[in-house]
Design a protein around this motif. Structure first.
Motif, PDB file in Angstrom:
ATOM      1  N   MET A   1      27.555  19.623 -13.135  1.00 29.23           N
ATOM      2  CA  MET A   1      26.530  18.895 -13.856  1.00 29.23           C
ATOM      3  C   MET A   1      27.197  18.174 -15.023  1.00 29.23           C
ATOM      4  O   MET A   1      27.957  18.773 -15.762  1.00 29.23           O
ATOM      5  CB  MET A   1      25.470  19.882 -14.348  1.00 29.23           C
ATOM      6  N   GLN A   2      26.893  16.893 -15.155  1.00 30.32           N
ATOM      7  CA  GLN A   2      27.492  16.067 -16.197  1.00 30.32           C
ATOM      8  C   GLN A   2      26.397  15.471 -17.074  1.00 30.32           C
ATOM      9  O   GLN A   2      25.491  14.801 -16.583  1.00 30.32           O
ATOM     10  CB  GLN A   2      28.307  14.951 -15.552  1.00 30.32           C
ATOM     11  N   ASN A   3      26.463  15.708 -18.381  1.00 27.14           N
ATOM     12  CA  ASN A   3      25.512  15.106 -19.303  1.00 27.14           C
ATOM     13  C   ASN A   3      25.893  13.646 -19.466  1.00 27.14           C
ATOM     14  O   ASN A   3      27.010  13.333 -19.862  1.00 27.14           O
ATOM     15  CB  ASN A   3      25.560  15.832 -20.655  1.00 27.14           C
ATOM     16  N   ILE A   4      24.955  12.747 -19.159  1.00 31.87           N
ATOM     17  CA  ILE A   4      25.268  11.321 -19.280  1.00 31.87           C
ATOM     18  C   ILE A   4      24.519  10.627 -20.414  1.00 31.87           C
ATOM     19  O   ILE A   4      24.858   9.498 -20.765  1.00 31.87           O
ATOM     20  CB  ILE A   4      25.052  10.565 -17.948  1.00 31.87           C
ATOM     21  N   LEU A   5      23.499  11.296 -21.002  1.00 31.91           N
ATOM     22  CA  LEU A   5      22.773  10.653 -22.097  1.00 31.91           C
ATOM     23  C   LEU A   5      21.986  11.681 -22.902  1.00 31.91           C
ATOM     24  O   LEU A   5      21.344  12.569 -22.336  1.00 31.91           O
ATOM     25  CB  LEU A   5      21.800   9.602 -21.538  1.00 31.91           C
ATOM     26  N   ASN A   6      22.034  11.544 -24.235  1.00 32.76           N
ATOM     27  CA  ASN A   6      21.162  12.260 -25.170  1.00 32.76           C
ATOM     28  C   ASN A   6      20.554  11.209 -26.083  1.00 32.76           C
ATOM     29  O   ASN A   6      21.278  10.417 -26.670  1.00 32.76           O
ATOM     30  CB  ASN A   6      21.949  13.253 -26.030  1.00 32.76           C
ATOM     31  N   GLU A   7      19.242  11.208 -26.200  1.00 29.00           N
ATOM     32  CA  GLU A   7      18.552  10.262 -27.086  1.00 29.00           C
ATOM     33  C   GLU A   7      17.434  10.990 -27.820  1.00 29.00           C
ATOM     34  O   GLU A   7      16.990  12.061 -27.396  1.00 29.00           O
ATOM     35  CB  GLU A   7      17.965   9.098 -26.281  1.00 29.00           C
ATOM     36  N   GLY A  40      15.357  -2.185 -25.554  1.00 31.89           N
ATOM     37  CA  GLY A  40      15.237  -0.967 -24.767  1.00 31.89           C
ATOM     38  C   GLY A  40      16.582  -0.470 -24.280  1.00 31.89           C
ATOM     39  O   GLY A  40      17.583  -1.176 -24.304  1.00 31.89           O
ATOM     40  N   LEU A  41      16.591   0.783 -23.847  1.00 27.29           N
ATOM     41  CA  LEU A  41      17.794   1.367 -23.255  1.00 27.29           C
ATOM     42  C   LEU A  41      17.977   0.838 -21.840  1.00 27.29           C
ATOM     43  O   LEU A  41      17.005   0.601 -21.128  1.00 27.29           O
ATOM     44  CB  LEU A  41      17.677   2.887 -23.202  1.00 27.29           C
ATOM     45  N   VAL A  42      19.209   0.690 -21.423  1.00 24.33           N
ATOM     46  CA  VAL A  42      19.531   0.231 -20.074  1.00 24.33           C
ATOM     47  C   VAL A  42      19.737   1.464 -19.187  1.00 24.33           C
ATOM     48  O   VAL A  42      20.501   2.359 -19.556  1.00 24.33           O
ATOM     49  CB  VAL A  42      20.807  -0.641 -20.084  1.00 24.33           C
ATOM     50  N   PRO A  43      19.062   1.526 -18.035  1.00 20.34           N
ATOM     51  CA  PRO A  43      19.254   2.678 -17.141  1.00 20.34           C
ATOM     52  C   PRO A  43      20.708   2.786 -16.683  1.00 20.34           C
ATOM     53  O   PRO A  43      21.377   1.768 -16.485  1.00 20.34           O
ATOM     54  CB  PRO A  43      18.345   2.376 -15.941  1.00 20.34           C
ATOM     55  N   PRO A  44      21.205   4.007 -16.526  1.00 18.57           N
ATOM     56  CA  PRO A  44      22.585   4.170 -16.062  1.00 18.57           C
ATOM     57  C   PRO A  44      22.734   3.768 -14.599  1.00 18.57           C
ATOM     58  O   PRO A  44      21.766   3.779 -13.840  1.00 18.57           O
ATOM     59  CB  PRO A  44      22.834   5.677 -16.233  1.00 18.57           C
ATOM     60  N   GLU A  45      23.936   3.413 -14.222  1.00 15.84           N
ATOM     61  CA  GLU A  45      24.252   3.116 -12.821  1.00 15.84           C
ATOM     62  C   GLU A  45      24.423   4.448 -12.098  1.00 15.84           C
ATOM     63  O   GLU A  45      25.251   5.267 -12.504  1.00 15.84           O
ATOM     64  CB  GLU A  45      25.548   2.314 -12.727  1.00 15.84           C
ATOM     65  N   LEU A  54      18.887  15.006 -13.398  1.00 12.50           N
ATOM     66  CA  LEU A  54      17.987  15.998 -13.972  1.00 12.50           C
ATOM     67  C   LEU A  54      17.661  15.508 -15.373  1.00 12.50           C
ATOM     68  O   LEU A  54      18.567  15.231 -16.167  1.00 12.50           O
ATOM     69  CB  LEU A  54      18.662  17.372 -14.028  1.00 12.50           C
ATOM     70  N   VAL A  55      16.370  15.377 -15.669  1.00 12.10           N
ATOM     71  CA  VAL A  55      15.928  14.904 -16.979  1.00 12.10           C
ATOM     72  C   VAL A  55      15.214  16.043 -17.684  1.00 12.10           C
ATOM     73  O   VAL A  55      14.338  16.696 -17.113  1.00 12.10           O
ATOM     74  CB  VAL A  55      14.986  13.692 -16.844  1.00 12.10           C
ATOM     75  N   TRP A  56      15.599  16.282 -18.925  1.00  9.61           N
ATOM     76  CA  TRP A  56      14.894  17.210 -19.792  1.00  9.61           C
ATOM     77  C   TRP A  56      14.303  16.403 -20.937  1.00  9.61           C
ATOM     78  O   TRP A  56      15.008  15.624 -21.575  1.00  9.61           O
ATOM     79  CB  TRP A  56      15.829  18.276 -20.371  1.00  9.61           C
ATOM     80  N   CYS A  57      12.997  16.593 -21.183  1.00 10.58           N
ATOM     81  CA  CYS A  57      12.331  15.956 -22.315  1.00 10.58           C
ATOM     82  C   CYS A  57      11.783  17.050 -23.215  1.00 10.58           C
ATOM     83  O   CYS A  57      11.054  17.942 -22.753  1.00 10.58           O
ATOM     84  CB  CYS A  57      11.177  15.076 -21.843  1.00 10.58           C
ATOM     85  N   ILE A  93      10.054  13.659 -36.913  1.00  7.70           N
ATOM     86  CA  ILE A  93       9.396  14.039 -35.668  1.00  7.70           C
ATOM     87  C   ILE A  93      10.007  13.214 -34.550  1.00  7.70           C
ATOM     88  O   ILE A  93       9.942  11.989 -34.562  1.00  7.70           O
ATOM     89  CB  ILE A  93       7.875  13.806 -35.752  1.00  7.70           C
ATOM     90  N   VAL A  94      10.641  13.899 -33.627  1.00 12.14           N
ATOM     91  CA  VAL A  94      11.279  13.246 -32.490  1.00 12.14           C
ATOM     92  C   VAL A  94      10.876  13.989 -31.226  1.00 12.14           C
ATOM     93  O   VAL A  94      10.343  15.084 -31.283  1.00 12.14           O
ATOM     94  CB  VAL A  94      12.819  13.222 -32.628  1.00 12.14           C
ATOM     95  N   SER A  95      11.106  13.379 -30.105  1.00  9.98           N
ATOM     96  CA  SER A  95      10.929  14.066 -28.810  1.00  9.98           C
ATOM     97  C   SER A  95      12.172  13.740 -27.987  1.00  9.98           C
ATOM     98  O   SER A  95      12.184  12.816 -27.193  1.00  9.98           O
ATOM     99  CB  SER A  95       9.643  13.626 -28.112  1.00  9.98           C
ATOM    100  N   PRO A  96      13.263  14.492 -28.231  1.00 11.65           N
ATOM    101  CA  PRO A  96      14.544  14.159 -27.615  1.00 11.65           C
ATOM    102  C   PRO A  96      14.526  14.319 -26.100  1.00 11.65           C
ATOM    103  O   PRO A  96      13.668  15.012 -25.543  1.00 11.65           O
ATOM    104  CB  PRO A  96      15.506  15.159 -28.251  1.00 11.65           C
ATOM    105  N   PHE A  97      15.474  13.664 -25.449  1.00 10.41           N
ATOM    106  CA  PHE A  97      15.645  13.859 -24.020  1.00 10.41           C
ATOM    107  C   PHE A  97      17.123  13.808 -23.677  1.00 10.41           C
ATOM    108  O   PHE A  97      17.933  13.232 -24.405  1.00 10.41           O
ATOM    109  CB  PHE A  97      14.838  12.850 -23.194  1.00 10.41           C
ATOM    110  N   SER A  98      17.448  14.463 -22.574  1.00 10.47           N
ATOM    111  CA  SER A  98      18.815  14.480 -22.060  1.00 10.47           C
ATOM    112  C   SER A  98      18.763  14.199 -20.571  1.00 10.47           C
ATOM    113  O   SER A  98      17.814  14.596 -19.887  1.00 10.47           O
ATOM    114  CB  SER A  98      19.470  15.839 -22.286  1.00 10.47           C
ATOM    115  N   ILE A  99      19.785  13.506 -20.073  1.00  9.19           N
ATOM    116  CA  ILE A  99      19.892  13.209 -18.646  1.00  9.19           C
ATOM    117  C   ILE A  99      21.220  13.757 -18.151  1.00  9.19           C
ATOM    118  O   ILE A  99      22.266  13.528 -18.773  1.00  9.19           O
ATOM    119  CB  ILE A  99      19.796  11.698 -18.371  1.00  9.19           C
ATOM    120  N   PHE A 100      21.148  14.482 -17.043  1.00 10.00           N
ATOM    121  CA  PHE A 100      22.321  15.087 -16.431  1.00 10.00           C
ATOM    122  C   PHE A 100      22.461  14.580 -15.006  1.00 10.00           C
ATOM    123  O   PHE A 100      21.475  14.470 -14.282  1.00 10.00           O
ATOM    124  CB  PHE A 100      22.179  16.618 -16.395  1.00 10.00           C
ATOM    125  N   LYS A 101      23.709  14.281 -14.607  1.00 10.80           N
ATOM    126  CA  LYS A 101      23.972  13.839 -13.236  1.00 10.80           C
ATOM    127  C   LYS A 101      24.410  15.051 -12.416  1.00 10.80           C
ATOM    128  O   LYS A 101      25.260  15.825 -12.841  1.00 10.80           O
ATOM    129  CB  LYS A 101      25.050  12.759 -13.212  1.00 10.80           C
TER     130      LYS A 101
END
Length: 113
Positions: A1-7, A40-45, A54-57, A93-101
């Motif tokens: 599993m590789q983390n590709i984005l944290n926002e 806006g953010l650009v979706p990853p390739e 896998l997205v965690w919000c 106040i934030v609602s972070p998210f992470s995306i994993f490949k």
């Protein structure tokens, strides 16, 4: 599993986990998080023939990104949320998210806290 984005802002009010297995679902997710972002953010390739995301919000009370561990069961991908190693850095106040490949799988997602 590789983390590709944290926002810091997903637009989700409740914690959620989900898998993205195609470009249409990825574009829909990015459409939601980009509603209030300029630019806006650009979706990853992503090569969805070999990988999925896998997205965690986090919810609006979450101030840190998540550390996840994933184990492959017979019918499920079992996701364990690990205790964060980072301290709360601000009172915003934030609602972070992470995306994993992950490698592509037809298994469903099972969350264990």
């Amino acid at each position: 599993m590789q983390n590709i984005l944290n926002e810091n802002y997903s637009g989700f009010e409740e914690e959620d986990y989900f898998l993205i297995r195609n470009q249409e679902a990825l574009n829909t997710f990015y459409g939601k998080i980009n509603r209030t972002r300029k630019p806006g953010l650009v979706p990853p390739e992503v090569d969805f023939s070999q990988n999925m995301l896998l997205v965690w919000c986090g919810d609006s009370k979450t101030s840190n990104f998540v550390d996840l561990e994933i184990n492959e069961g017979t019918d499920n991908l079992v996701v364990h949320k690990l205790k964060s190693k980072t301290e709360k850095q601000n009172n915003l106040i934030v609602s972070p998210f992470s995306i994993f490949k992950l490698p592509l799988s037809v298994k469903s997602l099972k969350i264990q806290q």
